[in-house]
Design an enzyme around this catalytic site. Sequence first.
Site, PDB file in Angstrom:
ATOM      1  N   VAL A 184      47.843  40.147  33.852  1.00  0.00           N
ATOM      2  CA  VAL A 184      46.640  40.891  33.461  1.00  0.00           C
ATOM      3  C   VAL A 184      45.785  40.162  32.414  1.00  0.00           C
ATOM      4  O   VAL A 184      44.865  40.733  31.856  1.00  0.00           O
ATOM      5  CB  VAL A 184      46.999  42.306  32.940  1.00  0.00           C
ATOM      6  CG1 VAL A 184      47.586  43.142  34.059  1.00  0.00           C
ATOM      7  CG2 VAL A 184      47.969  42.248  31.759  1.00  0.00           C
ATOM      8  N   LYS A 185      46.065  38.891  32.190  1.00  0.00           N
ATOM      9  CA  LYS A 185      45.264  38.144  31.231  1.00  0.00           C
ATOM     10  C   LYS A 185      44.042  37.527  31.926  1.00  0.00           C
ATOM     11  O   LYS A 185      43.964  37.483  33.154  1.00  0.00           O
ATOM     12  CB  LYS A 185      46.111  37.048  30.573  1.00  0.00           C
ATOM     13  CG  LYS A 185      47.277  37.596  29.732  1.00  0.00           C
ATOM     14  CD  LYS A 185      46.809  38.448  28.564  1.00  0.00           C
ATOM     15  CE  LYS A 185      47.784  38.546  27.408  1.00  0.00           C
ATOM     16  NZ  LYS A 185      48.953  39.418  27.608  1.00  0.00           N
ATOM     17  N   ILE A 186      43.106  37.029  31.092  1.00  0.00           N
ATOM     18  CA  ILE A 186      41.835  36.548  31.664  1.00  0.00           C
ATOM     19  C   ILE A 186      42.063  35.397  32.640  1.00  0.00           C
ATOM     20  O   ILE A 186      41.449  35.369  33.714  1.00  0.00           O
ATOM     21  CB  ILE A 186      40.813  36.190  30.562  1.00  0.00           C
ATOM     22  CG1 ILE A 186      39.492  35.732  31.169  1.00  0.00           C
ATOM     23  CG2 ILE A 186      41.346  35.149  29.595  1.00  0.00           C
ATOM     24  CD1 ILE A 186      38.327  35.742  30.213  1.00  0.00           C
TER      25      ILE A 186
END
Length: 393
Positions: free
Chosen positions: A185-187
């Site tokens: 869920v990180k950029i």
Amino acid sequence: MPGFEIFGEEEKRQVQDVLETGVLFRYGFDKARKGHWKALSFEKELAKKIGVTHAHLCSSGTAALSTALAACGVGAGDEVIVPPFTFIATIESIVMAGAIPVFAEIDDSLCLDPSSIESKITEKTKAVIPVHMCGAMAKIDSIVDLCKKHGLILIEDACQALGATFNNKPIGSFGDAACFSFDAVKIVTCGEGGGIVTNNEKIYTNAFMFADHGHDHIGNDRGLENHPILGLNFRICELNAAVGLAQLAKLDRMIGIQRKTKKILSETLLSCAGVTLQNIPDPAGDSATFISFILPDEDRARDISKKLAQEGVDGCFYWFDNNWHYIRQWNHFKNLSSTARLPVSLDGYNDFSFIKTPVSDSIMSRTISMQIKLSWSDEEIKERCNRIRKNFK
Ligand SMILES: *Cc1c(COP(=O)(O)O)cnc(C)c1O
């Protein structure tokens, strides 16, 4: 955020390269891999992006934090100053290193308040780990000065701040080392992955040895390699690195989209009564993955948070009640003696329930963050703004 919203041909092509060779291991197999070194290429690109000399990928951001602590020589009995608002992984990595987390306060930047650090320093303090939360940054210049003044190691937890800058200098380039996460869920995501970056040759060498059982990677016969130190297996797999390589190339574009959206949401929120925005030390360097806003009191924040959920304004976080990101609900950490026996002894510490962070409580009890999605259409953003305004009426 997150990067998975814009998966495309680039990710497929990178993964395909790896699948066609069948070499999933990041080291060796020089001939079979047909020139594809995804982890190595990702490391080069990451170092370039952060403007540092070295990057080493790990299997997660948590693994990168553990690796950074080991590489910097932080361990048993050392105290590490941290903020109480972070993902629990920061604390886990410190505890699992046998070190003791010591909590200073955050300020309205939602990050470690430099002025609360000094009173926490003891003769056991070895390091400070500021966490750049929600895509923005801590007052890192003041924290650098403090660490220099007191001879403390500075490790930036930049897991949520890839692509952010402070005074045009990339977040992650200020500390002795910094850690990034590329989890789902990180950029920038590789599914699972993380990285440590540094300008320090010794820290880098320690890190790459530690993350692969202490191997020195000299020569090409792994069985005969030396292992100067003990380590663990925190290696990334070529498949994950391949995805990250494609994603990293999209980072500037992702940040551009987020900043545009954040500007619109900022205008809307600032037009609502009683709202102030997270204080961002350098607004121009915000990676804009979130918009965080602060309300006059806890009741109002709870009320607005409930209303936003009812109105279908999704992706909002009231961290004060959240089990993962704020100390208030970390009962498994606060009562270590009541959880499974740890593999390490924390110098007699097994009860952290005495910790009080009243200033941070006051800020976090009034703060709501909203995730900014890459996939929102102009129409969806407009609709979101309308619903926000309605909720504040
Ligand atoms: C995500 C995150 C981590 C841990 O990263 P993983 O890759 O999920 O292990 C650590 N610190 C912060 C602030 C994070 O947001």
